[in-house]
Design a protein around this motif. Structure first.
Motif, short mmCIF file in Angstrom:
data_model
loop_
_atom_site.label_atom_id
_atom_site.label_comp_id
_atom_site.label_asym_id
_atom_site.label_seq_id
_atom_site.Cartn_x
_atom_site.Cartn_y
_atom_site.Cartn_z
N GLU B 41 0.83 -1.21 0.00
CA GLU B 41 0.00 0.00 0.00
C GLU B 41 0.86 1.26 0.00
O GLU B 41 0.40 2.34 -0.35
CB GLU B 41 -0.89 0.04 1.24
CG GLU B 41 -2.08 -0.90 1.22
CD GLU B 41 -1.74 -2.22 1.90
OE1 GLU B 41 -0.55 -2.59 1.96
OE2 GLU B 41 -2.68 -2.88 2.37
N ARG B 42 2.13 1.09 0.40
CA ARG B 42 3.00 2.27 0.50
C ARG B 42 3.74 2.55 -0.79
O ARG B 42 4.54 3.47 -0.86
CB ARG B 42 4.00 2.07 1.63
CG ARG B 42 3.33 2.28 2.97
CD ARG B 42 4.15 1.86 4.14
NE ARG B 42 3.38 2.09 5.35
CZ ARG B 42 2.34 1.36 5.72
NH1 ARG B 42 1.97 0.35 4.99
NH2 ARG B 42 1.66 1.66 6.81
N ARG C 387 -6.02 -9.21 3.73
CA ARG C 387 -5.47 -8.18 4.59
C ARG C 387 -6.33 -8.13 5.85
O ARG C 387 -7.52 -8.47 5.78
CB ARG C 387 -5.55 -6.81 3.88
CG ARG C 387 -4.42 -6.58 2.90
CD ARG C 387 -3.14 -6.38 3.68
NE ARG C 387 -2.04 -5.90 2.88
CZ ARG C 387 -1.08 -6.65 2.40
NH1 ARG C 387 -1.13 -7.94 2.56
NH2 ARG C 387 -0.07 -6.11 1.75
N TYR C 389 -7.65 -5.71 7.22
CA TYR C 389 -8.79 -4.80 7.03
C TYR C 389 -9.79 -5.33 6.02
O TYR C 389 -10.85 -4.75 5.84
CB TYR C 389 -8.31 -3.40 6.64
CG TYR C 389 -7.40 -3.36 5.42
CD1 TYR C 389 -7.90 -3.59 4.15
CD2 TYR C 389 -6.04 -3.07 5.55
CE1 TYR C 389 -7.07 -3.55 3.05
CE2 TYR C 389 -5.21 -3.03 4.46
CZ TYR C 389 -5.73 -3.27 3.20
OH TYR C 389 -4.91 -3.23 2.10
N GLY C 436 -7.33 -0.46 1.67
CA GLY C 436 -7.32 -0.22 3.10
C GLY C 436 -5.97 0.31 3.52
O GLY C 436 -5.08 0.52 2.70
N TRP C 437 -5.81 0.51 4.80
CA TRP C 437 -4.58 1.10 5.29
C TRP C 437 -4.36 0.67 6.74
O TRP C 437 -5.31 0.57 7.51
CB TRP C 437 -4.67 2.63 5.20
CG TRP C 437 -3.46 3.39 5.62
CD1 TRP C 437 -3.27 4.04 6.79
CD2 TRP C 437 -2.28 3.60 4.85
NE1 TRP C 437 -2.04 4.64 6.80
CE2 TRP C 437 -1.41 4.40 5.62
CE3 TRP C 437 -1.86 3.19 3.57
CZ2 TRP C 437 -0.14 4.78 5.17
CZ3 TRP C 437 -0.61 3.59 3.12
CH2 TRP C 437 0.24 4.38 3.92
N THR C 438 -3.14 0.39 7.06
CA THR C 438 -2.79 0.11 8.44
C THR C 438 -1.88 1.23 8.91
O THR C 438 -0.89 1.54 8.24
CB THR C 438 -2.08 -1.25 8.55
OG1 THR C 438 -2.94 -2.24 8.01
CG2 THR C 438 -1.79 -1.58 10.00
#
Lengths: 297, 338, 539
Positions: B41-42, C387, C389, C436-438
């Motif tokens: 995601e980064r 994931r 999320y 999503g994001w953590t």
């Protein structure tokens, strides 16, 4: 030449009957054949035989044990899986997939393998060298690893897994056909056809191939068992058939989380794989004993 | 003889070159960019992405990447893992002893049970025992080992609680890494002095189930091979001569028969050795065994190019060399092969 | 023939005997001094500066290393750690840290520290990541993802050693989340003396794999894919750890972890499989802890594409999706329905925001208002990986598809392999996308600015490609103010605007689970997702 063929024709009934006499004396082979016919039967009549749809989620019926255990439900003979699908129906439909998988793997690997094997054995020299290096390279890879890499390239899925396993299965066909073709090539009748100006293609397929049939048939039977086993293994690793396909390997993988609470979910699909594979191995063994005169003693 | 060996050795060069080519390019065909995979995601920021790509050396033209891979692997340098940044060789040898130990134990198990059963079957040819054994060996040969391993766990670990669930040794024992083989390292003087035999026994108990799972197919093959090889040898003239001389039957079989029958059996054992890795991938997955097989599968999923190309090249080289050695030994024994 | 039954049963009995003998001898070595944690994977390295995954973070950041400041155990509040105290200048550009005295580094192998921790170590650790010509910068690949990702390189202007026990960090611009960034794992302090020691031996790359830190546990050994072994740091400056040995038993399969927990082979396991949760609760000797994860799962709408540029359409989609059913089926009930883009554990979470209800009639009305009473066709990109999320993107996609069909929207499900998915999302090729994001540091900026700021549109992390003037003004302003009390109202207002403008459908904040034996004491679930063992005890 002409008379030669006539002679062959008149003899035709004989070897087949001879074969059946030898084959039917082999109990193992008959048992194998019976296993296979049983699973073929399941595969063909799956919609008629299965009590439920293999993908239908049964309400309030999560992980029911088989009906003959305590807590079982008579309408789900082998119980239900983790999302409430009838296990028996899924196993029956699984036979369809397994048989199809075996057939496709053998079809692909046998046709490519036979062609390359014939070419290597018939032409020899550079062609042979090239094909054999190709075989060496394929065989240097651990087979399942090669299949995993191939599936990763093409993306997980049942058909891709079949192609991957077929590629891995090619070398054994190539080697077997090549070995018999090399022997046949030196024989009189091939020499004769050559002098009559028959094309290489014709000689390969109508003269040499029929004489390589015995080991080829044995390998085809064993190819079924290897193919089914390897595709199931890929399914187990999550690279073959994808849920909710009722494929035995993926059913096993899905059931892993319930290994202690609901062991039958793990046991039954595995037994199916074992019996199908065993069937083809028994058959192949029996065929080898009857077809391969060198092993007849 | 020398010619034969030389010719085979020369044939190895294109084979290994082909293996390296295949390993290098095929893994790059796997869709999915390892850099994106690592950043997850980064990975959104193109600047971060480009920087990372450059640092991993993946921005160079592919042919020059292959060239440097080839040249470096000749020098024994297989590069560094994209994920752990450690040397591939170091990672490989950290895990290889685990796979080798398991593989050897599995083959030992197979030979220990398979060969005597094969001999017995040959001696009692066409008896019920013979049929039963040959049938049983086909069942073993047909075994889906990923299922067999689970069944063994269900029975012995979960059901009876006899064997540990997974791993190589009870983690509470701190065994120094000397050879990497736990069966050897647990017997080192310092471990013995501190903990006694308990770590060694723990290592054995962890080996039992995976060895059985992995050794079942080799066992079946060996039993069948031994049987047919024994039958062949027992039909030979010298056995009949010995028999005619009135030597005791058991002695004939065990001394003359077995010795000659063992040659093809050992060949098969050698060839099986090459297929250890295949069995290891499935067995290690089931038993959480920290070996090569699991590591390679994980590396494919992570698109860890240097690990795949290096690891596969290494294994392929080993397989090819073992096969060559087996062929060579066979040729020495049996000159007809040439 | 006579041999058959006998030899078979002999073999069987033999195996049984052998195994019972072995397990009898095993005599499990369990006492209160050894703590075994069944972790989920192998760390990639033992240096939080270069790793990004939670597995590596657990293995090094919370055991071996410490930072200048830390999050208070169990919270996201920043407290002093290796720095005894700190102060911020009036222009908010200079952060000054007074370092703790008499903190000693671990010894490892031949390395024995000759001096306590001081300013040189701080400079070494930060400059290794910051300065491209630093002798250690290139060691281990030279990529410092977190350092770059948090833009520390452009935030930090200089790091100055005022004296042996005082360090000042000078910034290029005021940055409110800076202190929280310092508490993140990648700001761990390594020993300069150890680095020099390795450099002298020509073994620089060992620094990332054979770690020397100041933390409560000392690294002893790592066996690949198998275990990590730690020893108690006897010279630890803080509260001494209560167990002598800490062992990570690497066990990737969650159901195997549960088996091992039951068998007493480990004391605490990370993330049991959802299928086993019920069984764990039933076991008398086990206990289950759960906490809310620092994450958010969402469905973003590409606001640069028609018809999602229309806020009415975005609202309609919010109203059409039955999120409660996803929580039940996809998360097996183990998640909280999300209404804000950040989880409730983060300060400034606005609980007053009112969520969209599940209302098909209202959704249809809004679509009609937007001139789309006939519905439309679109695509939903479903998450290809599992994931926390969002455990099953595909299944959730199927449910969304069915929900949208009820208001006349025909959605096609699309997915790619994970890297391709991210790449294409970055380029804005999607319409509706699950993502999503953590969180990293528990700062609201880490969610609101990264995921919804205008800068994120260009960079690609803002997949809704939503750039809203007022929202942007609020979060940029909040970034410059250091005072938490002043920042919070700005973020609360921003969440209201977010909800009103509806660039996402907020789906869920997943829960995290840890199962352990009853006698484990002193473990708290860390809101930032780590497993911290410094207070752990077996009773």
């Amino acid at each position: 030449m002409q008379s030669n063929i006539e002679e062959n024709k008149s003899d035709y009934e004989h070897p087949l009957r001879d074969f059946w006499v030898g084959f039917s004396a082999n109990k193992g082979a008959l048992i194998g054949l019976a296993f296979i016919l049983f699973f073929v039967f399941l595969a063909v009549f799956a919609p008629l035989l299965s009590p439920h749809s293999p993908s239908e989620l049964q309400e309030n019926a999560l992980r029911l044990p088989p009906s003959f255990y305590e807590g079982g439900n008579a309408s789900f003979f082998f119980g239900t899986d983790d999302v409430g699908r009838d296990l028996l129906s899924r196993l029956i439909y699984g036979a369809r997939i397994s048989m199809g998988v075996g057939f496709l793997v053998v079809f692909l690997s046998a046709s490519v393998g036979t062609l390359l094997g014939l070419m290597a054995g018939y032409f020899g020299g550079k062609v042979d060298w090239l094909i054999m290096r190709f075989v060496d390279i394929l065989m240097a890879f651990p087979s399942i690893l090669l299949a995993i890499v191939v599936v990763s390239v093409m993306g997980p899925g049942l058909f891709n897994a079949i192609v991957a396993v077929a590629i891995v299965a090619c070398p054994s066909f190539i080697r077997i056909v090549r070995a018999s073709a090399m022997e046949e090539r030196k024989k009189q009748y091939v020499m004769a056809s050559k002098t009559f100006g028959a094309s290489s293609f014709r000689i390969m397929f109508s003269e040499i191939l029929p004489n390589c049939m015995a080991p080829l048939i044995v390998q085809i039977s064993l190819g079924f068992s290897d193919g089914i086993l390897n595709v199931a293994a890929l399914g187990f690793l999550g690279l073959g058939a994808q849920a909710p396909t009722p494929e035995w390997g993926i059913m096993l993988a899905d059931a892993r989380a319930f290994i202690s609470s609901d062991p039958w979910l793990v046991t039954l699909p595995g037994l199916c794989i074992l019996f199908v594979v065993l069937g083809f191995n028994l058959l192949g063994d029996g065929l080898r004993d009857t077809l391969d005169p060198r092993l007849k003693k | 003889m020398l010619n034969f060996l030389l010719k085979r050795l020369i044939d190895l060069v294109p084979t290994l070159l082909g293996v390296s080519l295949l390993a290098f390019f095929v893994i790059r065909l796997v869709p999915g960019d390892p850099v994106m995979l690592m950043l997850g995601e980064r990975g959104a920021d193109p600047k971060v992405y480009q920087e990372m790509k450059r640092e991993l050396g993946l921005d160079k033209p592919i042919l020059s990447q292959y060239q440097s891979f080839l040249i470096n692997s000749f020098r024994g340098d297989l590069g560094r893992s994209l994920v752990s940044k450690r040397k591939v060789t170091e990672e490989f040898f950290g895990r290889f002893p685990a796979t080798l130990e398991l593989g050897l134990c599995a083959l030992f198990f197979a030979a220990l049970i398979g060969i005597p059963l094969g001999i017995l079957a040959a001696l009692k040819r066409n008896s019920f025992f013979d049929y039963f054994l040959m049938g049983g060996s086909l069942v073993g040969y047909s075994m889906p080992i990923f299922w067999w391993g689970l069944i063994l766990i269900i029975i012995f670990s979960v059901g009876l609680g006899l064997t540990p669930v997974s791993g190589r040794i009870d983690v509470l024992y701190d065994v120094p890494t000397i050879t990497g083989f736990y069966l050897v390292d647990t017997l080192s003087p310092e471990v013995l002095a501190e903990e006694g035999l308990a770590p060694f026994i723990s290592a054995i108990s962890h080996l039992i189930l995976p060895s059985i799972a992995m050794g079942t197919i080799p066992l079946a093959v060996l039993a069948r091979m031994t049987r047919s090889s024994m039958l062949e040898v027992m039909g030979e003239d010298y056995i009949r001569t010995a028999k005619a001389k009135g030597l005791p039957y058991k002695k004939i079989v065990l001394i003359h028969g077995l010795r000659n029958a063992l040659i093809p059996i050992i060949t098969v054992l050698g060839l099986m050795f090459g297929s250890i890795i295949t069995g290891a991938i499935l067995t290690e997955t089931i038993f959480s065994w920290p070996g090569i097989g699991k590591w390679l599968v994980a590396s494919i999923n992570a698109r860890d190019y240097p690990v795949i190309q290096g690891g596969v090249l290494f294994i392929a080289t080993m397989v090819v060399l073992i096969n060559l050695a087996v062929d060579f030994v066979y040729a020495v024994i049996n000159p007809k092969m040439r | 023939m006579r041999h058959t039954p006998r030899s078979r049963s002999t073999v069987l009995v033999g195996i049984l005997l052998l195994s019972s003998l072995i397990s009898g001898c095993l005599g499990k070595k369990s006492d209160s001094k050894n703590f075994v944690y069944c972790s989920e994977g192998s760390p990639t390295a033992f240096n939080p500066q270069i790793t990004t995954d939670g597995t590596s973070n657990n293995a090094a950041a919370h055991t071996i290393y410490e930072k200048l400041v830390d999050f208070k155990y169990g919270t996201t509040e920043v407290v002093p750690a290796l720095a005894q105290s700190f102060s911020v200048s009036d222009d908010r550009l200079t952060y000054t840290f007074i370092l703790r005295k008499n903190v000693s580094f671990h010894s490892f192998g031949d390395f024995k520290p000759s001096r306590p921790f001081n300013a040189d170590d701080v400079l070494f650790s930060i400059n290794r990541m910051r300065q491209k010509d630093h002798p250690y910068h290139k060691v281990g690949g030279g990529s410092y993802e977190y350092f770059n990702g948090m833009e520390m390189g452009s935030i930090i202007k200089n790091v100055v050693k005022d004296n042996n026990y005082q360090v000042s960090i000078i910034l290029n611009r005021p940055e409110a989340p800076f202190l929280a960034n310092l508490a993140m794992s990648f700001m761990s302090i390594l020993s300069k003396e150890y680095a020099d020691f390795l450099a002298a031996k020509g073994e620089k790359e060992k620094i990332d794999h054979y770690p020397v830190g100041t933390g409560p546990f000392m690294f002893k050994k790592y066996v690949k894919d198998s275990l990590i072994r730690y020893k108690r740091n006897k010279k630890y400056w803080g509260e001494a750890p209560k167990v002598d040995n800490l062992i990570f038993a690497i066990t990737p399969d969650p159901s195997v972890r549960f088996q091992k927990l039951k068998a007493g082979e480990c004391h605490l396991i990370i993330e049991p499989s959802p299928a086993d949760i019920a069984a764990i609760e039933k076991e008398d000797n086990l206990k289950l802890l759960s906490g809310s994860g620092l994450n958010v799962g969402y469905l973003a709408m590409n606001t640069q594409r028609k018809p999602f540029d229309d806020v009415r359409v975005r609202k309609a989609i919010n109203l059409a999706l039955n999120r409660d059913s996803y929580i039940e089926a996809i998360y097996l009930g183990q998640a909280i329905k999300a209404k804000n883009p950040l989880p409730p554990t983060i300060w400034s979470y606005n609980d007053k925001v009112s969520d969209y209800e599940h209302n098909l009639e209202k959704a249809k009305a809004l679509l009609k208002e937007a001139g789309l009473s006939q519905g439309f066709e679109t695509e939903i990109w479903t998450l290809p990986v599992t994931r926390p999320y969002n455990p099953n993107g595909k299944k959730m996609g199927e449910m969304m598809q069915a929900d949208l069909a009820k208001v006349g929207i025909k959605a096609k499900l699309i997915s790619y392999d994970w890297p391709t998915y991210l790449k294409k999302a970055r380029q804005g090729e999607h319409q509706l996308i699950q993502l999503g994001w953590t969180g990293d540091n528990g700062d609201p900026d880490n969610f609101l600015n990264v995921l919804l700021g205008c800068g994120g549109v260009e960079a690609g992390s803002n997949v809704a490609r939503w750039c809203h003037d007022e929202f942007e003004k609020l979060i940029s302003k909040a970034k410059l103010v250091t005072d938490k009390e002043k920042r919070a109202p700005l973020y609360r207002r921003a969440q209201e605007i977010f909800k009103e403008q509806a660039p996402w459908v907020t789906l869920a904040h997943s829960k995290v689970f840890r199962a352990m034996s009853k006698n484990v004491k002193g473990y708290i679930i860390d809101p930032l997702g780590g497993d911290i063992f410094k207070r752990i005890e077996l009773k």
